[in-house]
Design an enzyme around this catalytic site. Structure first.
Site, PDB file in Angstrom:
ATOM      1  N   CYS A   1      33.221 -46.728  32.268  1.00 30.02           N
ATOM      2  CA  CYS A   1      32.510 -45.648  31.251  1.00 30.02           C
ATOM      3  C   CYS A   1      33.382 -46.191  30.048  1.00 30.02           C
ATOM      4  O   CYS A   1      32.872 -45.972  28.622  1.00 30.02           O
ATOM      5  CB  CYS A   1      33.321 -44.169  31.387  1.00 30.02           C
ATOM      6  SG  CYS A   1      32.548 -43.793  33.482  1.00 30.02           S
TER       7      CYS A   1
ATOM      8  N   HIS B   1      33.294 -39.909  25.042  1.00 28.44           N
ATOM      9  CA  HIS B   1      32.624 -40.264  26.437  1.00 28.44           C
ATOM     10  C   HIS B   1      32.476 -39.018  27.316  1.00 28.44           C
ATOM     11  O   HIS B   1      33.405 -38.389  27.321  1.00 28.44           O
ATOM     12  CB  HIS B   1      33.392 -40.956  27.471  1.00 28.44           C
ATOM     13  CG  HIS B   1      33.017 -41.442  29.094  1.00 28.44           C
ATOM     14  ND1 HIS B   1      31.598 -41.545  29.247  1.00 28.44           N
ATOM     15  CD2 HIS B   1      33.793 -40.672  30.067  1.00 28.44           C
ATOM     16  CE1 HIS B   1      31.746 -41.655  30.244  1.00 28.44           C
ATOM     17  NE2 HIS B   1      31.984 -41.176  31.181  1.00 28.44           N
TER      18      HIS B   1
ATOM     19  N   ASN C   1      27.055 -37.707  33.344  1.00 29.93           N
ATOM     20  CA  ASN C   1      27.883 -38.213  32.998  1.00 29.93           C
ATOM     21  C   ASN C   1      27.515 -40.029  32.644  1.00 29.93           C
ATOM     22  O   ASN C   1      26.641 -40.068  34.481  1.00 29.93           O
ATOM     23  CB  ASN C   1      29.412 -38.656  33.804  1.00 29.93           C
ATOM     24  CG  ASN C   1      30.127 -39.449  33.448  1.00 29.93           C
ATOM     25  OD1 ASN C   1      29.855 -40.509  32.838  1.00 29.93           O
ATOM     26  ND2 ASN C   1      31.367 -39.709  33.963  1.00 29.93           N
TER      27      ASN C   1
END
Ligand SMILES: CC(C)(COP(=O)(O)OP(=O)(O)OC[C@H]1O[C@@H](n2cnc3c(N)ncnc32)[C@H](O)[C@@H]1OP(=O)(O)O)[C@@H](O)C(=O)NCCC(=O)NCCS
Length: 331
Positions: free
Chosen positions: A117, A258, A288
């Site tokens: 990520c 993020h 996500n």
């Protein structure tokens, strides 16, 4: 070619598959509820790639928009980095597939980057250094993920959190100093690999009938531990870069974190003593999307007018590895 004074983002683009999977729909197949998912993560829905739609397909959509936004031609791109943990194939790099699908010149340097990520920030830093060397002119930096292909749709502790999508930016040099990417801070807690990983299918444990039956090729996560490290890593990355540049947090016009969990973002906001309104949040609509999350959010932030000329923007991420990273940008 001489080295530029700074490296700047010239254009952005994003893509999400048409199919939207809501929390209510998930609750029809696993024991969960919209209320549980929303209160624990802030996620309401996520996009899911169509059957046959690949990471490279999504990357190509986002890339075309970024190149058009930068008002450049395909021939202007000489470097392509795809940040992803869901490559089309274990080898070769998805960047090579994207190069071909886009129709970029064969002289374009192409490689993938795996920092999960945090991948987009790692890739942005890499591209900026390569452009800064004066040896490349325009880099296409893409974060693209088909996480729906690596989550176990029977595991309610993970599958509700992730989604598919792609975001892209074009990075180029500028003769003007002190704009664009001012700096980055990257790091990793390599002792925490097992907190978030795919245990099977790599060279350490090649796929067998037993590993497939045991679901070893799916993403596994110890959510509570990851949560703690996520907050720690993002706080460290944000603090270090602001200290490095002697910039007080209140001068940051917009933080693009993020997009993993609203509670993690709230913790960072509290740590930086900034109101939540100063953070760009779209995880409610995407979940996500790993390496795609920041470039998708960056594109939405730019196109919705949340970023103005002269603004300082802070990007901050964490992910499997456990990696973390931050980037400071002036527009
Ligand atoms: C995963 C996460 C949302 C769970 O939230 P949490 O506050 O730790 O969870 P809680 O302790 O409140 O709840 C756990 C309970 O809910 C249950 N549960 C887990 N997933 C569930 C779901 N989708 N629906 C309903 N119940 C669920 C668990 O089985 C557990 O039940 P038990 O207490 O009976 O064992 C949270 O830990 C998290 O976001 N971690 C970080 C994950 C992340 O961001 N990863 C990506 C890194 S880039």
């Amino acid at each position: 070619m001489s080295s530029p004074a700074s490296t700047v983002i010239l254009g952005t683009g994003a893509y999400a598959p048409a199919r939207v999977l809501t929390n209510a729909e998930l609750a029809l197949t696993i024991e969960t509820s919209d209320e549980w998912i929303r209160t624990r993560s802030g996620i309401r829905e996520r996009h899911i790639a169509a059957p046959g739609e690949t990471t490279s397909d999504m990357a190509v959509h986002a890339a075309r928009l970024a190149i058009a936004d930068a008002k450049l031609q395909l021939a202007d791109i000489d470097l392509l980095i795809v940040a992803t943990i869901t490559p089309d194939l274990p080898m070769p790099a998805t960047a090579c597939i994207v190069q071909h699908k886009l129709g970029l010149a064969t002289s374009t340097a192409c490689f993938d980057l795996n920092a999960a990520c945090s991948g987009f920030i790692y890739a942005l830093d890499t591209a900026s250094a390569m452009i800064g060397s004066g040896r490349y002119r325009h880099a296409l930096v893409i974060g693209a993920e088909k996480l729906s292909s690596i989550v176990d749709w029977k595991d309610r502790t993970t599958c509700v959190l992730f989604g598919d999508g792609a975001g892209a930016v074009v990075v180029g040099g500028s003769a003007q100093p002190n704009i664009g990417l001012l700096g980055t801070k990257l790091g990793a807690y390599g002792d925490c690999v097992d907190l978030l990983c795919i245990p099977g299918g790599g060279s350490n444990a090649p796929a067998t009938a037993a590993s497939l039956a045991g679901g070893d090729h799916f993403l596994k996560m110890k959510g509570k531990e990851v949560f703690k490290y996520a907050v720690r890593g993002m706080e460290e990355a944000a603090r270090d870069i602001l200290e490095q540049h002697a910039i007080p947090a209140h001068q940051i016009a917009l933080v693009i974190p993020h997009q993993a969990n609203l509670r993690i973002i709230e913790a960072i906001a509290q740590y930086l003593e900034l109101p939540l309104e100063r953070f760009f949040v779209n995880l409610d609509r995407y979940g996500n999307t790993s390496a795609a999350s920041i470039p998708i959010a960056l594109d939405e932030a730019r196109r919705s007018g949340r970023i103005k000329s002269g603004d300082l923007t802070l990007l901050v991420a964490f992910g499997a590895g456990l990696t973390y990273g931050s980037a400071l940008l002036r527009w």
